[in-house]
Scaffold this motif. Structure first.
Motif, PDB file in Angstrom:
ATOM      1  N   ASP A  13       0.873  -0.967  -0.013  1.00  0.00           N
ATOM      2  CA  ASP A  13       0.062   0.061  -0.140  1.00  0.00           C
ATOM      3  C   ASP A  13       0.824   1.314  -0.034  1.00  0.00           C
ATOM      4  O   ASP A  13       1.525   1.477   1.055  1.00  0.00           O
ATOM      5  N   ASP A  14       0.927   1.914  -1.096  1.00  0.00           N
ATOM      6  CA  ASP A  14       1.917   3.126  -1.184  1.00  0.00           C
ATOM      7  C   ASP A  14       3.340   2.922  -1.250  1.00  0.00           C
ATOM      8  O   ASP A  14       4.249   3.861  -0.923  1.00  0.00           O
ATOM      9  N   CYS A  54      -5.734   3.911  -4.321  1.00  0.00           N
ATOM     10  CA  CYS A  54      -5.872   2.793  -3.647  1.00  0.00           C
ATOM     11  C   CYS A  54      -6.846   1.834  -4.364  1.00  0.00           C
ATOM     12  O   CYS A  54      -6.923   0.927  -4.857  1.00  0.00           O
ATOM     13  N   SER A 164      -8.272   1.618   4.157  1.00  0.00           N
ATOM     14  CA  SER A 164      -7.070   2.033   4.703  1.00  0.00           C
ATOM     15  C   SER A 164      -6.930   2.090   6.023  1.00  0.00           C
ATOM     16  O   SER A 164      -7.969   2.275   6.811  1.00  0.00           O
ATOM     17  N   HIS A 242       1.511   2.816   3.680  1.00  0.00           N
ATOM     18  CA  HIS A 242       0.529   3.769   3.943  1.00  0.00           C
ATOM     19  C   HIS A 242       0.604   4.279   5.474  1.00  0.00           C
ATOM     20  O   HIS A 242       0.717   3.461   6.145  1.00  0.00           O
ATOM     21  N   THR A 243      -0.004   5.514   5.382  1.00  0.00           N
ATOM     22  CA  THR A 243      -0.183   5.976   6.725  1.00  0.00           C
ATOM     23  C   THR A 243      -1.316   5.383   7.536  1.00  0.00           C
ATOM     24  O   THR A 243      -2.177   4.908   6.863  1.00  0.00           O
ATOM     25  N   GLU A 298       3.244   7.947  -1.110  1.00  0.00           N
ATOM     26  CA  GLU A 298       2.642   9.051  -0.397  1.00  0.00           C
ATOM     27  C   GLU A 298       3.515  10.404  -0.623  1.00  0.00           C
ATOM     28  O   GLU A 298       4.674  10.409  -0.395  1.00  0.00           O
ATOM     29  N   LYS A 320       2.006   9.511  -5.624  1.00  0.00           N
ATOM     30  CA  LYS A 320       0.682   8.894  -5.521  1.00  0.00           C
ATOM     31  C   LYS A 320      -0.438  10.256  -5.844  1.00  0.00           C
ATOM     32  O   LYS A 320      -0.228  11.262  -5.386  1.00  0.00           O
TER      33      LYS A 320
END
Length: 496
Positions: A13-14, A54, A164, A242-243, A298, A320
């Protein structure tokens, strides 16, 4: 060719192209397990996600259909967004179920699912992430089954989170139910790395616990399926980097790129542990392993260029959300002992939309006209053959719903600017952008003014792909209606 293989797809993710050390030797993050996977198979240096964000990227991976053909024409889902996938849409999992595979999705879903509202409440879940999301923390009945989630679209088992890890609700879901009724308030993250929305969560919820839980469930699934006689498909969409960026204690300080790099190294260890589980189960030679990311990195990673001398997008422009390369060019690795030659780096342009058609060819499954409308098989490439007959062009898509199209050396962005993030750049004043990807892979020089014929041809090709409901040969299909499709109207009216 080997017998019908087990299939594992680990989806980050990212994760940026430059975050993987075998692709970027100067990376300040070391990824030895991902690198080992690349050494055991083929890594693609010109691979692209189905979108620069995403939800659409995940939808495209599992269906072989561009997500902008659905009602989600821009943006992403939230944690309570209704299902984009329904049982009448073929997925890789439902296709494999027809030929005896057992499938599991373990991780971040983020393609929507239909939660049940409490009695005597009214509301309509927004398809696109919005500030209205928080009100559903109080309206959803978490004790009731969830409809049109992973187990309704082909997966036999699901464990993970609805979207997320920065989106409420903060609770694990197993199959079609939350594992507990969330009762605690999870506060908002206040730094770029800890960024997460406030919301409701399970008692004792820690963001740090999610990745280890996904790894544990994935390893258990591999062990449980081994020896049962049927092949398996394991889709592992992990929650990072991802955050919120949440490395666990053993990984803090391991990298030369702060907590972000530490988190990537923890993800790398998860990859290594899943691969080791396959080897320990004695099915490594019968298993095809894919590794990739849903989009580029990101924007918080831009600060790492000066802070750590680390470039998550490598030399590519954008990040992104953008239609420039940094938004959708992603790491992509495929390992399959005995079929995919080890240690090969392939420079052929490929797209994650092609996963569906590739699996269909591997399993000798015929695709119907109303499925995988944008998917081509890359199996010949994986077997070391040339790209004759492989995709002629590809359509990229930004967070705002803007299109770009790539054919051979030409890439045309059918809009000004990035299509996503806000930048102060000269292209903000250009109606379109045309780049020669052979001589200018970092998109520094817009040459649309001297190639009007190319711009005209590529715009027409993009419109044809949109209107026909597919980019592969076959009968025309319908795109899903969404009232006034603003981006399409703007594209039709675009004059250069």
């Amino acid at each position: 060719m080997n017998k019908t293989p087990n299939i594992i797809f680990i989806f980050c993710d990212d994760l940026g192209w430059g975050d993987v050390s075998c692709l970027s030797p100067d990376s300040r993050i070391q990824t030895p397990h991902i690198d080992a996977l690349a050494q055991s198979g083929m890594s693609f240096t010109d691979a692209h996600a189905g979108s620069s964000v995403c939800t659409p990227s995940r939808y495209t991976l599992l269906t072989g259909r561009y997500c902008w053909r659905t009602r989600l024409k821009r943006g992403v889902n939230g944690g309570y967004s209704p299902a984009l996938l329904h049982p009448d849409r073929m997925t890789v999992a439902s296709m494999l179920a027809e030929i005896g595979y057992t499938s599991a999705c373990i991780g971040k879903w983020h393609i929507g699912m239909d939660w049940t509202l409490k009695k005597n409440t009214a509301g309509e879940f927004p398809q696109e992430l919005s500030r209205e999301e928080l009100k559903f923390d109080e309206l959803v009945d978490f004790s009731k089954p969830i409809k049109n989630g992973p187990v309704d679209v082909g997966f036999n088992y699901y464990f993970g989170i609805s979207a997320s890890l920065d989106m409420s609700p903060y609770v694990f879901i197993e199959n079609d139910r939350a594992t507990t009724v969330p009762t605690e308030h999870i506060p908002k993250g206040e730094t770029p790395e800890s960024r997460a929305r406030a919301g409701i969560g399970a008692a004792g919820w820690r963001h740090e616990d999610v990745l280890p839980a996904l790894e544990h469930k994935s390893v258990d699934f591999v062990r449980e399926q081994t020896g049962r006689g049927n092949p398996f498909f394991l889709y592992v969409p992990v929650n990072g980097p991802h955050t919120p960026v949440v490395p666990n204690e053993p990984f803090i300080g391991k990298s030369d790129c702060g907590t972000y790099g530490d988190f990537v190294m923890e993800i790398d260890q998860t990859v290594g542990n899943i691969v080791q589980a396959v080897k320990d189960a004695g099915v490594y030679d019968e298993t095809m392993i894919f590794f990739s990311s849903d989009n580029g990195p990101e924007t918080l990673t831009a600060a790492y260029r000066e802070q750590f001398n680390h470039f998550s997008s490598w030399k590519f422009r954008g990040m992104k959300r953008d239609n420039w390369e940094g938004g959708h060019r992603i790491p992509f690795i495929v390992s399959w002992p005995g079929v995919v030659e080890a240690g090969v780096q392939n420079q052929q342009f490929v797209e994650l939309a092609d996963f569906t058609a590739t699996v269909a060819e591997i399993t000798s499954t015929e695709l119907p006209d109303d499925a995988a409308e944008d998917s081509y098989s890359m199996l010949p490439l994986l077997r070391g053959k040339n790209a004759t007959g492989y995709r002629e062009f590809s359509v990229h898509h930004s967070v705002s719903g803007k299109w770009a199209i790539r054919r051979a050396k030409w890439k045309l962005l059918l809009h000004s600017g990035s299509g996503g993030n806000a930048y102060d750049c000269p292209e903000n004043n250009d109606p379109v952008q045309l780049y020669d990807m052979e001589t200018d892979p970092y998109e520094t020089t817009n040459v649309y003014g001297s190639h009007a014929d190319v711009v005209k041809e590529l715009k027409a090709l993009c419109l044809k792909s949109i209107r026909e409901g597919r980019s592969t040969p076959g009968a025309s299909q319908d795109n899903d209606p969404d009232g006034d499709w603003v981006q399409l109207r703007e594209l039709i009216e675009l004059r250069v």
